[in-house]
Enzyme design. Structure first.
Site, PDB file in Angstrom:
ATOM      1  N   HIS A   1       0.824  -1.212   0.000  1.00  0.00           N
ATOM      2  CA  HIS A   1       0.000   0.000   0.000  1.00  0.00           C
ATOM      3  C   HIS A   1       0.854   1.256   0.000  1.00  0.00           C
ATOM      4  O   HIS A   1       2.058   1.234   0.304  1.00  0.00           O
ATOM      5  CB  HIS A   1      -0.954   0.002   1.200  1.00  0.00           C
TER       6      HIS A   1
ATOM      7  N   CYS B   1       2.393  -4.987   7.047  1.00  0.00           N
ATOM      8  CA  CYS B   1       2.123  -4.701   5.635  1.00  0.00           C
ATOM      9  C   CYS B   1       3.340  -4.046   4.989  1.00  0.00           C
ATOM     10  O   CYS B   1       4.269  -3.603   5.669  1.00  0.00           O
ATOM     11  CB  CYS B   1       0.897  -3.791   5.508  1.00  0.00           C
TER      12      CYS B   1
END
Length: 641
Positions: A526, A545
């Site tokens: 992301h 992440c």
């Protein structure tokens, strides 16, 4: 150890490339193993070895650094030598250029309904050598198979394989090994070049004019060892989840034993068939070349390691300075502890060559790179080759690979890197998991639904101290689908029944987009509003992440590969702003989150990176590369398979 490569080539009939290494994308378009099936059998000390048992004490991989001596009384097959052990006069055997499934006529000495034996024949004619091998092989499989294999699937595959071919031998022929058997033995002999331990694949040699019982024993042992080798070289020697089941979660491709036996027994090039079980990624081949070169030139004496300690800055005095000076090839007095300008310049040059910021500061990253150079890199090369076996065996034409210790992501097409950029990965506490999944869709203007772990460990303490702390970060508290006033909640009772969501916007923790490959760890790639972190050399700051630098460029590549090439950055920017927008991938491809601390860079140089999670140290400990058989810092035995 001089002569190892030549010996391995002689054993396997396949050249080992140790020439100039290239960077990413050196795939030669096929196997590097031409036809050439000759090999001498492995020697064995004492009695026939017991089957490799995952519950037994494992051989140290130290033996991988020293090839054993092999007897010379079993010549490899050639145009003038039809069998590895010369057959009896009048018998036939396949040649090296035409590998076969075996040439014996098993069972011809046993009476059948169609060919009954007369009493006179039975009394005066003994079966010729080789005629009873199939009978003995059948009896071994029926009564003694557990002596040869541990895995139930292997046992069933062997039983089915030989029953289907009426127990005709594959790896042995009249009086010795067949060309197929010789080629397989050659692969075992060269297994050190795959970072494996040749001692794990020891098969007793056959004496000249071996009996049918000995041939049957050798046949089954060689078949069983072939299955063991294929499993080790393709999917690894232990279950990686034993290192850390929470974060080490790859999906190695364990070979099907039935398919292994079918391929090895029918391939026109047995050596190439055996080579196909090893990882086929270019980076694995480059590491293999580095290992071969080091074994060939005898680089076996490790240089002293520069110990860990406080970051060394220009002008500092430190007792590690003489070691640092020696590692970089500089002269100096052993009692000179000054980190002077000359040494600083040498460190900066080394940092630049290692792809690091040339600031002259000797911190953990620089120490890891320094200590990863020289002959002591052998264990690290082997440990990283082992982790390549954790990646799915099939090399997809397109894949995304995040190398966690390198803090980089690459998009690879036909083993050529077409895009790469920096990433931020998880902290040591919240590690980015080692795993593979499939890229399925992208989300623009994403909301951030806060994971339960972050709520429990980070947000609840803030709420108990200040109910409006999260509101100031733009995070909504939601109950039954409605936003509630956090000041009206008694947070001392916990967060059960509440969820936390950050709507799209500039402050959103996911930035403007995320790239989704659904997995049980709930991790993804992301954007981020914290872009300053990409300037750091060591970028382990996330909750697991992977934050991507310059996400618009990455999105353009994803659109080109997964949707269509009519989406450029200008068109993609039209998706930004407003509500969430989902774009599904019309063509899906794998995402591999991997952990390689030692690799070959684009200039063909061996590079080492800091072992930020301790995973490389754990692999070396399990394989016995650090002189231990236990997982580092965990103090428990890990089973090998």
């Amino acid at each position: 150890m001089p002569g190892l490569i030549a010996h391995a080539q002689e054993m396997s009939g396949a050249p080992i490339a140790i020439g100039d290494a290239a960077g990413n994308g050196t795939h030669d378009g096929g196997s590097a193993h031409p036809a050439g099936e000759g090999a001498a059998p492995l020697s064995a000390a004492g009695d026939a070895p017991a089957p490799f048992d995952i519950r037994s004490t494992r051989h140290r991989l130290d033996s991988a650094l020293a090839m054993p001596a092999y007897p010379q009384d079993h010549a490899a097959p050639s145009s003038s030598a039809p069998a590895v052990n010369a057959p009896l006069a009048g018998s036939s055997a396949p040649t090296a250029s035409t590998p076969s499934l075996g040439t014996g006529t098993p069972g011809t000495g046993t009476p059948t309904a169609s060919t009954p034996a007369s009493g006179a024949v039975a009394a005066h004619t003994a079966p010729q050598q080789g005629q009873m091998v199939s009978r003995y092989l059948s009896e071994l499989i029926a009564a003694q198979l557990p002596r040869f294999v541990v895995e139930p699937k292997d046992a069933q595959a062997l039983a089915d394989f030989y029953a289907a071919r009426q127990y005709q031998p594959v790896f042995t022929a009249a009086g010795g090994y067949s060309p197929i058997g010789a080629a397989v033995l050659g692969t075992f002999a060269a297994s050190a070049l795959e970072g494996l331990a040749p001692a794990d694949y020891t098969v007793p040699p056959l004496r000249a004019h071996a009996s049918d019982g000995e041939l049957a024993e050798a046949e089954l042992r060689l078949a069983a060892t072939t299955l063991l080798y294929a499993r080790h070289v393709q999917s690894g020697r232990f279950d990686p989840k034993g290192i850390n089941p929470e974060f080490v979660d790859p999906t190695p491709t364990v070979p099907d034993p039935t398919a292994v036996l079918a391929l090895v027994s029918t391939s026109p090039n047995t050596s190439a068939a055996m080579a196909s079980f090893a990882p086929q990624y270019d980076e694995y081949r480059l590491l293999k070349m580095q290992l071969a070169a080091r074994l060939a030139d005898g680089r076996g004496v490790p240089l002293a390691q520069v110990p860990a300690g406080p970051t060394l800055r220009p002008g500092d005095g430190d007792r590690r300075v003489p070691l640092l000076r020696a590692r970089l090839g500089l002269q100096g007095a052993p009692d000179d502890f000054s980190y002077d300008d000359m040494l600083v310049d040498a460190v900066r040059q080394f940092q630049a060559s290692a792809g690091q910021k040339p600031d002259g500061l000797v911190g953990p990253g620089t120490l890891a790179a320094l200590n990863g150079t020289g002959s002591e890199s052998l264990p690290d090369i082997i440990a990283n080759m082992e982790r390549w076996r954790w990646v799915p065996h099939e090399v997809a034409p397109v894949y995304v690979m995040v190398n966690i210790p390198e803090f980089m992501v690459r998009v690879v097409v036909n083993e050529q890197t077409i895009h790469e950029t920096r990433v931020v990965v998880g902290t040591e506490k919240n590690q980015t998991p080692i795993m593979s999944a499939e890229m399925q869709y992208m989300v623009f203007n994403p909301s951030w639904n806060v994971p339960p772990g972050i709520i429990r460990n980070e947000m609840l303490p803030k709420l108990m101290a200040d109910p409006y702390a999260l509101e100031r970060q733009g995070i909504d508290v939601v109950r039954n689908g409605r936003i509630v006033d956090p000041g009206t909640v008694n947070w001392s009772r916990g967060t059960q029944g509440y969820s936390f969501r950050q709507p799209p916007g500039e402050r959103n923790a996911l930035g403007n987009m995320k790239f989704m490959f659904p997995n049980k760890h709930s991790v993804y790639l992301h954007d981020t509003p914290s872009r300053a972190l990409f300037a750091r050399e060591r970028r382990a700051f996330s909750h697991g992440c992977v934050r991507v630098h310059e996400p618009m460029k990455f999105a353009e590549v994803m659109f080109g590969l997964g949707v269509n090439d009519r989406w450029d950055q200008r068109r993609i920017s039209g998706l930004l702003g407003g509500s969430e927008k989902h774009v599904s991938m019309q063509r899906r491809f794998p995402v591999h989150l991997v952990y390689f601390t030692t690799y070959v860079d684009g200039a063909g140089k061996l590079v080492s990176r800091e072992d930020i999670y301790g995973t490389n140290a754990a692999v070396k400990a399990i394989l016995g590369l650090d002189g231990s058989a236990r997982v580092a810092t965990r103090g428990r035995q890990t089973a090998l398979r």
